[in-house]
Write a protein that holds these residues in place. Sequence first.
Motif, PDB file in Angstrom:
ATOM      1  N   ILE A  59       7.438  18.234  65.698  1.00 54.63           N
ATOM      2  CA  ILE A  59       7.256  16.843  66.128  1.00 54.63           C
ATOM      3  C   ILE A  59       6.037  16.230  65.448  1.00 54.63           C
ATOM      4  CG2 ILE A  59       6.641  15.408  68.120  1.00 54.63           C
ATOM      5  CD1 ILE A  59       8.426  17.278  69.809  1.00 54.63           C
ATOM      6  N   THR A  60       4.939  16.991  65.396  1.00 58.23           N
ATOM      7  CA  THR A  60       3.714  16.469  64.782  1.00 58.23           C
ATOM      8  C   THR A  60       3.933  16.134  63.313  1.00 58.23           C
ATOM      9  OG1 THR A  60       2.365  17.759  66.304  1.00 58.23           O
ATOM     10  CG2 THR A  60       1.304  16.981  64.286  1.00 58.23           C
ATOM     11  N   TYR A  61       4.439  17.080  62.554  1.00 61.10           N
ATOM     12  CA  TYR A  61       4.633  16.833  61.132  1.00 61.10           C
ATOM     13  C   TYR A  61       5.798  15.882  60.878  1.00 61.10           C
ATOM     14  CZ  TYR A  61       1.149  20.314  60.031  1.00 61.10           C
ATOM     15  OH  TYR A  61      -0.028  20.998  59.918  1.00 61.10           O
ATOM     16  N   GLY A  62       6.752  15.834  61.789  1.00 66.12           N
ATOM     17  CA  GLY A  62       7.850  14.879  61.642  1.00 66.12           C
ATOM     18  C   GLY A  62       7.373  13.455  61.809  1.00 66.12           C
ATOM     19  N   LEU A  63       6.512  13.212  62.789  1.00 65.13           N
ATOM     20  CA  LEU A  63       5.976  11.865  62.997  1.00 65.13           C
ATOM     21  C   LEU A  63       5.026  11.458  61.882  1.00 65.13           C
ATOM     22  CD1 LEU A  63       5.302  11.862  66.839  1.00 65.13           C
ATOM     23  CD2 LEU A  63       7.085  10.639  65.603  1.00 65.13           C
ATOM     24  N   MET A  64       4.282  12.425  61.367  1.00 67.45           N
ATOM     25  CA  MET A  64       3.346  12.112  60.274  1.00 67.45           C
ATOM     26  C   MET A  64       4.081  11.915  58.954  1.00 67.45           C
ATOM     27  SD  MET A  64       0.255  14.762  61.248  1.00 67.45           S
ATOM     28  CE  MET A  64      -0.294  14.837  59.574  1.00 67.45           C
ATOM     29  N   GLY A  65       5.249  12.494  58.823  1.00 62.39           N
ATOM     30  CA  GLY A  65       6.015  12.373  57.582  1.00 62.39           C
ATOM     31  C   GLY A  65       5.373  13.090  56.419  1.00 62.39           C
TER      32      GLY A  65
END
Length: 75
Positions: A59-65
């Motif tokens: 979720i963290t890296y997905g939101l940060m892209g």
Amino acid sequence: MERNKDGTFAEADAEVRGEAQASLAAVEGRLAWAGRVGLAFSGVSLGSILLLAALGLAITYGLMGVINMRTASSS
């Protein structure tokens, strides 16, 4: 069962020895069962912690892209 120095059983009554062996087998069976349940609980517990960590990172890296996992390259 415990034996004397001459090889005879410490308990002379065969019926008592049989009941003692049956009781001991029952206790060992319950201990083995408890061990398996404990291992299963530990495995599920560790698995859930690892799952939460993986979901948090995704979720963290997905939101940060930051990372595109399909092409394994950074943007």
